[in-house]
Design an enzyme around this catalytic site. Structure first.
Site, PDB file in Angstrom:
ATOM      1  CG  ASP A 109      -0.369  -0.154   2.511  1.00 22.22           C
ATOM      2  OD1 ASP A 109       0.869  -0.263   2.585  1.00 22.22           O
ATOM      3  OD2 ASP A 109      -1.108  -0.147   3.513  1.00 22.22           O
ATOM      4  CE  LYS A 160       0.806   1.122  12.638  1.00 23.45           C
ATOM      5  NZ  LYS A 160       0.110  -0.030  12.119  1.00 23.45           N
ATOM      6  CG  ASP A 218       0.646   4.488   4.567  1.00 25.36           C
ATOM      7  OD1 ASP A 218      -0.425   3.893   4.710  1.00 25.36           O
ATOM      8  OD2 ASP A 218       1.045   5.389   5.323  1.00 25.36           O
TER       9      ASP A 218
HETATM   10  P1  GTP Z   1      -6.126  -0.975   7.978  1.00 28.40           P
HETATM   11  O1  GTP Z   1      -7.202  -1.968   8.317  1.00 28.40           O
HETATM   12  O2  GTP Z   1      -6.708   0.319   7.518  1.00 28.40           O
HETATM   13  O3  GTP Z   1      -5.098  -0.815   9.064  1.00 28.40           O
HETATM   14  O4  GTP Z   1      -5.330  -1.482   6.670  1.00 28.40           O
HETATM   15  P2  GTP Z   1      -4.587  -2.874   6.379  1.00 28.40           P
HETATM   16  O5  GTP Z   1      -5.523  -3.988   6.696  1.00 28.40           O
HETATM   17  O6  GTP Z   1      -4.090  -2.810   4.979  1.00 28.40           O
HETATM   18  O7  GTP Z   1      -3.406  -2.896   7.427  1.00 28.40           O
HETATM   19  P3  GTP Z   1      -1.970  -2.211   7.322  1.00 28.40           P
HETATM   20  O8  GTP Z   1      -2.100  -0.941   6.541  1.00 28.40           O
HETATM   21  O9  GTP Z   1      -1.387  -2.139   8.673  1.00 28.40           O
HETATM   22  O10 GTP Z   1      -1.172  -3.303   6.488  1.00 28.40           O
HETATM   23  C1  GTP Z   1       0.067  -3.033   5.879  1.00 28.40           C
HETATM   24  C2  GTP Z   1       0.192  -3.924   4.662  1.00 28.40           C
HETATM   25  O11 GTP Z   1       0.176  -5.291   5.054  1.00 28.40           O
HETATM   26  C3  GTP Z   1      -0.958  -3.750   3.681  1.00 28.40           C
HETATM   27  O12 GTP Z   1      -0.433  -3.794   2.385  1.00 28.40           O
HETATM   28  C4  GTP Z   1      -1.846  -4.929   3.966  1.00 28.40           C
HETATM   29  O13 GTP Z   1      -2.561  -5.374   2.837  1.00 28.40           O
HETATM   30  C5  GTP Z   1      -0.859  -5.984   4.414  1.00 28.40           C
HETATM   31  N1  GTP Z   1      -1.460  -6.917   5.391  1.00 28.40           N
HETATM   32  C6  GTP Z   1      -1.954  -6.626   6.615  1.00 28.40           C
HETATM   33  N2  GTP Z   1      -2.415  -7.736   7.212  1.00 28.40           N
HETATM   34  C7  GTP Z   1      -2.207  -8.760   6.337  1.00 28.40           C
HETATM   35  C8  GTP Z   1      -2.474 -10.170   6.366  1.00 28.40           C
HETATM   36  O14 GTP Z   1      -3.013 -10.729   7.337  1.00 28.40           O
HETATM   37  N3  GTP Z   1      -2.083 -10.878   5.268  1.00 28.40           N
HETATM   38  C9  GTP Z   1      -1.497 -10.311   4.180  1.00 28.40           C
HETATM   39  N4  GTP Z   1      -1.179 -11.069   3.157  1.00 28.40           N
HETATM   40  N5  GTP Z   1      -1.245  -8.988   4.113  1.00 28.40           N
HETATM   41  C10 GTP Z   1      -1.582  -8.229   5.173  1.00 28.40           C
END
Ligand code: GTP
Length: 345
Positions: A109, A160, A218
């Protein structure tokens, strides 16, 4: 070279947009977001990307397919979310990771054009087990803060945490890891957080930071999604988008906007219509959006297929979900979130 792209999160902070379209393929300036990232990876020699997905994985697969400009796209689908490290373990267990050479891992992201090749080079030169890309931000509160020593070694990994930060350098979500990190530090069969479990364990054992000062953002919140959009429109963030008009706006094919004022800094997706006398300013319309006459949409995001009828007003910070409607003369107040298919009277 292979990269693992972590793109399985639910993207809760981008709701209601992510209720219908997962973040990896959310249109950003009219293009599925991940295509910017894949093109950046390709520029640095990645020809094989393993997309680790869970939430709405079919939608991502349907948009991106098996190949992009010669880069092979493969998919690792998690039945339960495995967090930001668990997918690496699963990929290794399923024989999807190269046995030798460093593993490149990216959070799916981020929009950036930093020098990934230099990060890989530094990883090899220092003999690190892990190298985290670090960027400087003004407000560190929502990121992992990573102070380093003069040698580049990571001193601490502070995910964080509240309170004053020892540095403004934060984890930019791009890692080079030795295979041994996956084998030794990531257990199988459960969700594992790379930020909370793996990196703290690796501090002092060959974990380095790679500092860069290039463009990085991001897109995980509506504010940053808009900021990234504006940066792409103005060219502050490099891209191969179609040319923008004199107001730095991008109006895609088959959209009808005659008699409306579009811009500055707006995106009108494909097959949209904006009626005469209407204003779309610093706003994003995804595909198939219809705005009636004498309406205004300012600093807002309108998802696919939504309708804003005549003389309605969508105020700054509002987000209208896919297929929602705003009735004639209706007002969507500043910051409001309208769910997919909802009707605002
Ligand atoms: P929020 O719910 O808004 O916090 O977004 P998010 O679910 O994308 O979480 P975050 O931005 O913290 O995640 C950072 C990156 O890791 C993003 O590109 C997510 O898609 C990825 N990510 C987070 N959790 C997982 C997971 O359980 N599996 C995979 N494959 N990717 C994950």
């Amino acid at each position: 070279m292979e990269a693992v792209v972590l793109a399985g999160g639910e993207g809760t902070r981008l709701r209601p947009l992510t209720l219908t379209t997962p973040k990896p393929v959310m249109p950003l300036a009219g293009r599925p977001f991940l295509t910017f990232m894949l093109d950046w990876l390709a520029r640095h020699g990645v020809d094989d990307a393993l997309l680790a997905l869970g939430y709405k994985s079919e939608a991502v697969h349907a948009v991106l397919g098996e190949e992009r400009h010669g880069m092979r796209l493969r998919y690792l689908i998690e039945e339960e979310p495995l967090g930001t490290a668990g997918p690496l373990r699963l990929a290794a267990d399923e024989g999807l990771l190269a046995e030798s050479g460093p593993i490149l891992v990216v959070n799916g992201d981020c929009l950036t054009d930093f020098d990934l090749t230099a990060q890989l080079r530094q990883h090899e030169a220092t003999g690190a087990r892990g190298t985290i890309a670090l960027t400087a931000v003004d407000d560190t509160a929502s990121y992992g803060v990573v102070p380093t020593r003069e040698s580049g070694e990571v001193e601490e990994f502070l995910e964080k945490q509240p309170g004053p930060a020892p540095t403004n350098r934060i984890n930019a979500g791009t890692y080079v890891l030795d295979r041994s990190v996956v084998d030794d530090l990531i257990p199988s069969g459960r969700a594992v957080s790379i930020e909370r479990e793996v990196f703290p364990e690796l501090v002092g054992g060959g974990l380095y930071g790679y500092k860069f000062d290039a463009y990085w953002i991001d897109i995980g919140t509506p504010e940053r999604y808009m900021e990234a959009t504006f940066d792409l429109l103005t060219g502050h963030a490099q891209s191969e988008l179609p040319p923008r008009d004199e107001t730095d706006s991008l109006i895609y094919d088959a959209s009808i906007t005659g008699g409306a004022r579009i811009g500055p800094l707006s995106v009108v997706g494909r097959h949209c219509s904006v009626g005469s006398g209407s204003v779309v300013e610093r706003a994003v319309l995804h595909d198939d959006v219809r705005v009636g006459r004498d309406a205004s949409v300012v600093e807002a995001i309108i998802a696919e297929g939504a309708r804003v009828e005549d003389e309605a007003r969508v105020e700054p910070g509002a987000i209208i979900g896919a297929g929602a409607t705003v009735a004639a003369g209706g007002v969507v107040e500043s910051g409001a979130r309208i769910g997919p298919g909802e009707h605002v009277g």
